[in-house]
Every structure is written in C-alpha cells, then in structure tokens.
Design a protein around this motif. Structure first.
Motif, short mmCIF file in Angstrom:
data_model
loop_
_atom_site.label_atom_id
_atom_site.label_comp_id
_atom_site.label_asym_id
_atom_site.label_seq_id
_atom_site.Cartn_x
_atom_site.Cartn_y
_atom_site.Cartn_z
N SER A 100 16.42 -2.49 10.42
CA SER A 100 15.79 -3.61 9.72
C SER A 100 15.06 -3.11 8.48
O SER A 100 14.67 -1.95 8.41
CB SER A 100 14.82 -4.35 10.64
N LEU A 119 11.76 -3.94 6.18
CA LEU A 119 10.47 -4.61 6.26
C LEU A 119 9.73 -4.49 4.93
O LEU A 119 9.95 -3.54 4.18
CB LEU A 119 9.63 -3.99 7.37
N THR A 120 8.86 -5.45 4.67
CA THR A 120 8.00 -5.38 3.50
C THR A 120 6.55 -5.55 3.94
O THR A 120 6.28 -6.03 5.04
CB THR A 120 8.34 -6.49 2.47
N GLN A 160 3.10 -7.38 3.90
CA GLN A 160 2.58 -8.72 3.65
C GLN A 160 1.07 -8.65 3.71
O GLN A 160 0.49 -8.18 4.69
CB GLN A 160 3.10 -9.70 4.71
N SER A 206 0.30 -6.28 6.95
CA SER A 206 1.20 -6.10 8.08
C SER A 206 2.62 -5.95 7.59
O SER A 206 2.95 -6.34 6.46
CB SER A 206 1.08 -7.27 9.06
N LEU A 207 3.46 -5.36 8.42
CA LEU A 207 4.88 -5.24 8.11
C LEU A 207 5.62 -6.44 8.68
O LEU A 207 5.44 -6.78 9.85
CB LEU A 207 5.45 -3.96 8.73
N VAL A 208 6.45 -7.05 7.86
CA VAL A 208 7.24 -8.20 8.29
C VAL A 208 8.68 -8.01 7.82
O VAL A 208 8.94 -7.29 6.86
CB VAL A 208 6.67 -9.53 7.74
N ARG A 209 9.60 -8.66 8.51
CA ARG A 209 11.00 -8.60 8.06
C ARG A 209 11.06 -9.12 6.64
O ARG A 209 10.44 -10.12 6.30
CB ARG A 209 11.90 -9.44 8.95
N ALA A 210 11.83 -8.41 5.82
CA ALA A 210 11.93 -8.77 4.41
C ALA A 210 12.66 -10.10 4.25
O ALA A 210 13.79 -10.25 4.66
CB ALA A 210 12.65 -7.67 3.64
N VAL A 243 9.36 -0.90 0.50
CA VAL A 243 9.99 -1.39 1.73
C VAL A 243 9.92 -0.30 2.79
O VAL A 243 9.75 0.88 2.47
CB VAL A 243 11.46 -1.82 1.50
N ARG A 285 13.60 0.64 9.07
CA ARG A 285 13.29 1.03 10.45
C ARG A 285 14.53 1.00 11.32
O ARG A 285 15.36 0.10 11.23
CB ARG A 285 12.25 0.08 11.03
N SER A 311 11.20 5.45 11.09
CA SER A 311 11.30 4.69 9.85
C SER A 311 10.90 5.52 8.66
O SER A 311 10.27 6.57 8.79
CB SER A 311 10.44 3.42 9.94
#
Length: 155
Positions: free
Chosen positions: A28, A30-31, A33, A45-49, A58, A61, A149
C-alpha cells in the motif's frame, strides 16, 4: 498519477517453499494526514493515499501475514521502487531495507555504485535506488503478521 503509482506498487516476494502454510503480502501507498485538534495542536497520521501530487512524501508499506498452521522461515520481501517515487529512507519503526540500483546487487547505500553515461563510476544516491529488500530475521509464526516500509518522495 496516483492510479499509475498504485498499479506500479506490485510487490515481488521471495520465500522458501511454502509447504507449511501460505504467506500473504499486501502492498500500500500511504500519505501523511495532518489534522488540527480543538486544543490547537496538530496530529499527524498515515492514511491510504487518496490524492498525491509531485513533491508529496509517501510511505510504501508491505504488510505480511502467515495464514498457515506452521512458522515460515527465511522470508525475503523484495519490492521495486515505483518509477514515480524516489526512495528516501526506511520509514519510522521499520527495519532498514537492503537497497539496489539495478535489482540484482543489494546492500547499504554507501556500498552501491552507479555507472554514468560516460562510463565512470560514482557513489549511488537515494535517487538511484530501484529496489528495496528486507530479510525477515525470525521465522514468522502461524497467525503472526508484521510490516516493513520505506519513505519516498512523489516525483
């Protein structure tokens, strides 16, 4: 751009014969946020891009899990760095990967060399990294999971 990068994030996995059980791996992107809290602080926090533009940081992971009934040893996870991403460093909390500038020879960045167009050799930089690889030190117990990651920069 994001669709291209997500499609390019196909992990290649090198593992021993999995007679003892399967290993699943999910890749995945992640970016970071940032959110402002009522008290004036900012949480990150890290969230799905969902959206990313050139210059964004980015995190790529690989999450793995042993869904079998026995431990799996000698696991090596290898992933090409997508063309639209420049490798920067191991992600916080992740083991440092072995790096490669050609997909064949792996090691620490300081040990890697690149041949220039004029045939000269120079020290590799993070921009030259084309592949990352992690050797999972301990056998992965049945039902166990983990992740590795690295941080990158969207070109």
């Amino acid at each position: 751009m994001l669709r291209y990068l997500a499609a390019a994030l196909a992990a290649t996995i090198a593992v021993p014969a999995l007679a003892n059980g399967p290993l699943t791996v999910e890749s995945s992107m992640l970016t970071l946020q940032k959110r402002a809290a009522a008290d004036g602080t900012t949480t990150v926090s890290l969230v799905r891009a969902a959206k990313a533009v050139p210059g964004d940081k980015v995190v790529m992971r690989l999450a793995y899990r042993n869904t079998g009934s026995a431990a799996i040893g000698n696991v090596v996870l290898s992933n090409p760095v997508p063309k639209g991403i420049a490798y920067r460093a191991p992600a916080a909390g992740s083991a440092a990967p072995e790096l490669s500038v050609d997909g064949q020879t792996f090691g620490p960045l300081a040990a890697l060399r690149v041949t220039t167009a004029d045939g000269r050799q120079r020290a590799a930089t993070t921009d030259d990294v084309t592949h990352v690889r992690w050797r999972i030190a301990s056998p992965i117990a049945a039902g166990a999971q983990g992740q590795v990651s690295f941080e990158g920069l969207l070109k």
